[in-house]
Design a protein around this motif. Structure first.
Motif, PDB file in Angstrom:
ATOM      1  N   TYR A 298      -9.678   3.292  -1.855  1.00 57.32           N
ATOM      2  CA  TYR A 298     -10.223   1.942  -1.709  1.00 57.32           C
ATOM      3  C   TYR A 298     -11.316   1.697  -2.735  1.00 57.32           C
ATOM      4  CZ  TYR A 298      -7.644   1.865   2.637  1.00 57.32           C
ATOM      5  OH  TYR A 298      -6.633   1.901   3.558  1.00 57.32           O
ATOM      6  N   LEU A 299     -11.221   0.564  -3.403  1.00 63.40           N
ATOM      7  CA  LEU A 299     -12.248   0.211  -4.379  1.00 63.40           C
ATOM      8  C   LEU A 299     -12.448  -1.296  -4.368  1.00 63.40           C
ATOM      9  CD1 LEU A 299     -10.925   0.157  -8.043  1.00 63.40           C
ATOM     10  CD2 LEU A 299      -9.397   0.214  -6.106  1.00 63.40           C
ATOM     11  N   THR A 300     -13.557  -1.715  -4.914  1.00 64.38           N
ATOM     12  CA  THR A 300     -13.778  -3.148  -5.068  1.00 64.38           C
ATOM     13  C   THR A 300     -12.982  -3.592  -6.295  1.00 64.38           C
ATOM     14  OG1 THR A 300     -15.986  -2.819  -4.218  1.00 64.38           O
ATOM     15  CG2 THR A 300     -15.578  -4.911  -5.336  1.00 64.38           C
TER      16      THR A 300
ATOM     17  N   ILE B 266      -5.402   1.259  -3.208  1.00 64.71           N
ATOM     18  CA  ILE B 266      -4.348   1.512  -4.201  1.00 64.71           C
ATOM     19  C   ILE B 266      -3.731   2.895  -4.007  1.00 64.71           C
ATOM     20  CG2 ILE B 266      -5.167  -0.080  -5.990  1.00 64.71           C
ATOM     21  CD1 ILE B 266      -6.494   2.281  -7.412  1.00 64.71           C
ATOM     22  N   ARG B 267      -2.474   2.995  -4.390  1.00 66.60           N
ATOM     23  CA  ARG B 267      -1.757   4.262  -4.350  1.00 66.60           C
ATOM     24  C   ARG B 267      -2.256   5.141  -5.490  1.00 66.60           C
ATOM     25  NH1 ARG B 267       2.633   4.537  -7.089  1.00 66.60           N
ATOM     26  NH2 ARG B 267       2.878   2.282  -7.087  1.00 66.60           N
ATOM     27  N   VAL B 268      -2.422   6.420  -5.212  1.00 62.37           N
ATOM     28  CA  VAL B 268      -2.980   7.331  -6.220  1.00 62.37           C
ATOM     29  C   VAL B 268      -1.873   8.264  -6.703  1.00 62.37           C
ATOM     30  CG1 VAL B 268      -4.679   9.160  -6.583  1.00 62.37           C
ATOM     31  CG2 VAL B 268      -5.255   7.197  -5.137  1.00 62.37           C
ATOM     32  N   ASP B 269      -1.694   8.361  -8.044  1.00 62.03           N
ATOM     33  CA  ASP B 269      -0.653   9.241  -8.587  1.00 62.03           C
ATOM     34  C   ASP B 269      -1.156  10.655  -8.814  1.00 62.03           C
ATOM     35  OD1 ASP B 269       1.206   7.026  -8.980  1.00 62.03           O
ATOM     36  OD2 ASP B 269      -0.141   6.404 -10.593  1.00 62.03           O
TER      37      ASP B 269
ATOM     38  N   ILE C 243      -8.466  -9.818  -5.815  1.00 62.00           N
ATOM     39  CA  ILE C 243      -9.487 -10.813  -6.165  1.00 62.00           C
ATOM     40  C   ILE C 243     -10.783 -10.062  -6.459  1.00 62.00           C
ATOM     41  CG2 ILE C 243     -10.854 -12.762  -5.259  1.00 62.00           C
ATOM     42  CD1 ILE C 243      -8.430 -13.397  -3.451  1.00 62.00           C
ATOM     43  N   PRO C 244     -11.382 -10.274  -7.636  1.00 59.86           N
ATOM     44  CA  PRO C 244     -12.612  -9.539  -7.959  1.00 59.86           C
ATOM     45  C   PRO C 244     -13.636  -9.637  -6.827  1.00 59.86           C
ATOM     46  CG  PRO C 244     -11.877 -10.749  -9.867  1.00 59.86           C
ATOM     47  CD  PRO C 244     -10.966 -11.148  -8.723  1.00 59.86           C
TER      48      PRO C 244
ATOM     49  N   LEU D 249      -1.077  -1.566  -5.810  1.00 61.43           N
ATOM     50  CA  LEU D 249      -1.746  -2.160  -4.645  1.00 61.43           C
ATOM     51  C   LEU D 249      -0.994  -1.888  -3.336  1.00 61.43           C
ATOM     52  CD1 LEU D 249      -4.257  -4.092  -4.564  1.00 61.43           C
ATOM     53  CD2 LEU D 249      -2.624  -5.962  -4.291  1.00 61.43           C
ATOM     54  N   VAL D 250      -1.710  -1.383  -2.333  1.00 61.12           N
ATOM     55  CA  VAL D 250      -1.061  -1.221  -1.025  1.00 61.12           C
ATOM     56  C   VAL D 250      -1.800  -2.002   0.062  1.00 61.12           C
ATOM     57  CG1 VAL D 250       0.065   1.013  -1.458  1.00 61.12           C
ATOM     58  CG2 VAL D 250      -2.271   0.990  -0.599  1.00 61.12           C
TER      59      VAL D 250
END
Ligand code: MIC
Ligand code: SF4
Length: 652
Positions: free
Chosen positions: A149-151, A27-30, A20-21, A14-15
């Motif tokens: 970015y995602l829900t 999020i950081r992507v590897d 919370i749903p 998480l960045v």
């Protein structure tokens, strides 16, 4: 409170945002992956945003369009090869295999985050990676070091018990899941598998299940990482990347579904939806004209050896054609070593390239009204290349049974024909051969690489900032479950992926071929084009061209009963407003050709309003629409899309 696996991975990456749903998080992507059909646009966008090198472990695959009719494919491949060399991306050469199969074999890692510009990226969930299918522009941003970015999803636990019976396999499990969850209504959820039954499934079997989870519309599907995962990674020579991954004992889930593997039966998805699932026994006896084994769902060593074992000493029924596309070069080399390749050839299989091929409808199109049995994951009308064909999706076992009998046959009946079931185990040693990858050059040499651009490669067009008021017309009204294959057909047109103006002349072709010209005429007159859709608009693939090409034709808004996750994000990325009917029955009030207006939409987006009014000037009616956008998405829409937004340094 304990966490489930999905929460553990998202939270550790998480960045931005709160876990919370329902809330948007960054999020950081590897790791990232692209394939050729979405990759050309993704890298053109990466270049347009001015990034200098990739920040993720990035792999560029060439697997979708390898037919090379005309110069366009080869030029695209050359662009992809040189752009990869220039920016430090691993390049998987054509012939090396289907992106998801190869990623699983050589790169996927438990506990990491992978995003890919292909909707079946969740295949890597079989190894315990959080793997999500997204639009190319989202991959381009992540490669440049930006978050994805995602829900924050709600999580469905699928609790597996028991063990699969002979003749029943992973495809039957995921078809059973589809018979429960169907293809719509699952946006905002992710699936996590758990329970004792998990231990009985190998990684390739798990990957078949997570692959086709995409058809339910969930964000991703994932399995725990356990001894079975370790075993697979060790065979791939990658055990150093293994980590254990399991849910906490008190982890919470939003829904729990129980499946006893011992009770799963051979299943089949009937035309024209992967959600139209029945038991094979219910449709037995139907004459089959074509059988195709392969695709990212069922092209592993296990799947192909299973088919070979069943067909040993037999030849395909004379009334059907039979084709096999192995998932990767590793699979070809291994079935060759195991004598499976020879058996398949002797059985009359036409061995295709290790690529998507028939699955995306660019080859092996069935005949008029033909019944085609396939091991792939989608059977939308016309996707196979023949509109009148009837495509059924099955396991490798059910496919092999039909090859012998010429009709849909419950594979368990093969026992009556003296065919014994052989449980294919993963060999002790895998053939490891990375010679078809081009690995990144040392940094100082990258700059010298000249990027090849063929004449068919055109720049990505841009959209205007959002207007104060959208004034336009309903250029097309479509029904429920309109897929991206309907909006932006692939198949024979794949070679136009890097030429948006040309590709855009095929938008909505399967539904209304007059759409592109009508839309362009409106655009020239300054009239905005508006699309009205039903439930689950834009389901299926991740192809951003289903937003990019309509944007080029002057589409400014999509108004629907519901819009699928990846397509909603793609619309936002190209500055098209995604709007939902507040009251779904209002869909019936609007007709194609109506003149409409969405007054002060810009102000509503700026002010964070959750509702706008659509005025149907023809019907003299007002319809309430929901504006379901995060704050970040509002800024992107105002700017006219993610490219102009990023170019302006993140300002609307
Ligand atoms: C598909 O299976 O529909 C595709 C072709 O792989 C697409 C990507 C594309 O259209 O290039 C997908 O699944 O995202
Ligand atoms: Fe390729 Fe078919 Fe898989 Fe899409 S679903 S990645 S076209 S094999």
């Amino acid at each position: 409170m304990g966490k489930n696996i999905i929460q553990k991975i998202i939270d550790s990456h998480l960045v931005e945002g709160r876990p919370i749903p329902g809330e948007e998080v960054g999020i950081r992507v590897d790791q990232t992956l692209t394939q050729d059909a979405t990759g050309t646009a993704a890298y053109l966008e990466f270049e347009a945003m001015g990034f200098k090198e990739v920040e993720t472990e990035a792999v560029s695959y060439v697997d979708h369009n390898t037919v090379q009719v005309g110069f366009e494919n080869a030029d695209d491949h050359n662009y992809l090869r040189t752009v990869a060399k220039r920016y430090g991306i691993i390049f998987s050469r054509p012939g090396n295999g289907i992106c998801h199969q190869v990623q699983l074999e050589r790169f996927a890692k438990p506990g990491r985050v992978l995003i890919g510009s292909d909707s079946h990226t969740p295949t890597a969930g079989g190894i315990g990676e959080l793997a999500i299918g997204v639009g190319g522009l989202d991959v381009a941003v992540a490669m440049g070091g930006g978050p994805y970015y995602l829900t924050y999803p709600k999580v469905i636990k699928i609790e597996l018990t028991g063990k699969l019976m002979p003749w029943v396999s992973a495809k039957d499990v995921v078809l059973t899941v589809l018979s429960i969850l169907h293809t719509k209504g699952n946006v905002g959820y992710a699936i996590e598998y758990g329970g004792e039954g998990v231990k009985t499934l190998t990684v390739p079997e798990r990957a078949t299940i997570t692959n086709m989870g995409a058809e339910t519309g969930v964000t991703t599907s994932i399995f725990p990482s356990d001894e079975m995962t370790y075993d697979f990674m060790k065979k791939e020579g990658r055990e150093k990347d293994w980590v254990e991954l399991k849910a906490d004992p008190d982890a919470q889930y939003d829904k729990v579904i129980k499946i006893n593997l011992s009770e799963v039966e051979p299943m089949i998805a009937c035309p024209d939806s992967p959600g139209n699932v029945k038991k094979v026994s219910e449709v037995e006896g139907l004459k089959v004209d074509q059988v195709a084994v392969g695709s990212c769902t069922n092209s592993s060593y296990r799947d192909l050896m299973t088919v070979a074992n069943i067909l040993k000493g037999r030849v395909a029924h004379e009334d059907l054609e039979f084709g096999v596309a192995p998932g990767s070069r590793q699979v070809i080399e291994m079935i060759d070593e195991g004598k499976g390749l020879e058996t398949l050839v002797k059985a009359g299989a036409r061995i295709f390239e290790s690529a998507c091929g028939f699955c995306i409808g660019n080859s092996f199109a069935p005949g008029t009204n033909a019944v085609s049995l396939r091991t792939n994951n989608r059977n939308f009308k016309g996707r196979c290349g023949t509109k009148s064909a009837k495509v059924y999706l099955v396991s490798p076992e059910t496919a092999a049974a039909a090859v012998i009998t010429g009709k849909i046959t419950d594979p368990r009946k093969l026992e009556d024909m003296g065919i014994k079931y052989e449980d294919v185990k993963l060999p002790d040693r895998f053939i490891l051969d990375d010679s078809m990858f081009i690995f990144p050059l040392p940094k100082e040499e990258r700059e010298k690489v000249e990027i090849f651009r063929g004449p068919n490669i055109k720049p990505i067009p841009n959209n205007d900032p959002l207007a104060e008021t959208i004034k336009g017309t309903v250029t097309i009204k479509v029904g429920d479950k309109v897929t991206t294959d309907h909006i932006m057909p692939a198949g024979a047109y794949l070679k136009l992926r890097s030429n948006v103006p040309k590709y855009a002349t095929h938008v909505f072709e399967p539904i209304d071929p007059s759409f592109p010209q009508r839309a362009l005429n409106n655009k020239e007159k300054g009239i905005a084009n508006i699309i009205v859709g039903g439930e689950s608009y834009g389901q299926g693939s991740s192809r951003e061209h289903a937003a990019l090409c309509p944007m080029y034709l002057g589409v400014k808004a999509v108004v629907a009963k519901s819009i699928e996750r990846i397509h909603q994000a793609n619309l936002v990325n190209f500055g098209i407003a995604p709007l939902l009917f507040e009251n779904p029955s209002d869909y019936d009030l609007i007709e194609q050709g109506d003149d409409v207006e969405i007054p002060d939409i810009r102000k509503a987006v700026e002010d964070g309003e959750k509702e706008v009014i659509l005025k149907d000037l023809t019907k003299n009616k007002e319809i309430k629409l929901k504006l379901f956008l995060s704050d970040r998405q509002r800024k992107i829409i105002l700017a006219g899309g993610l490219l102009p937004f990023t170019a302006r340094g993140g300002k609307a």
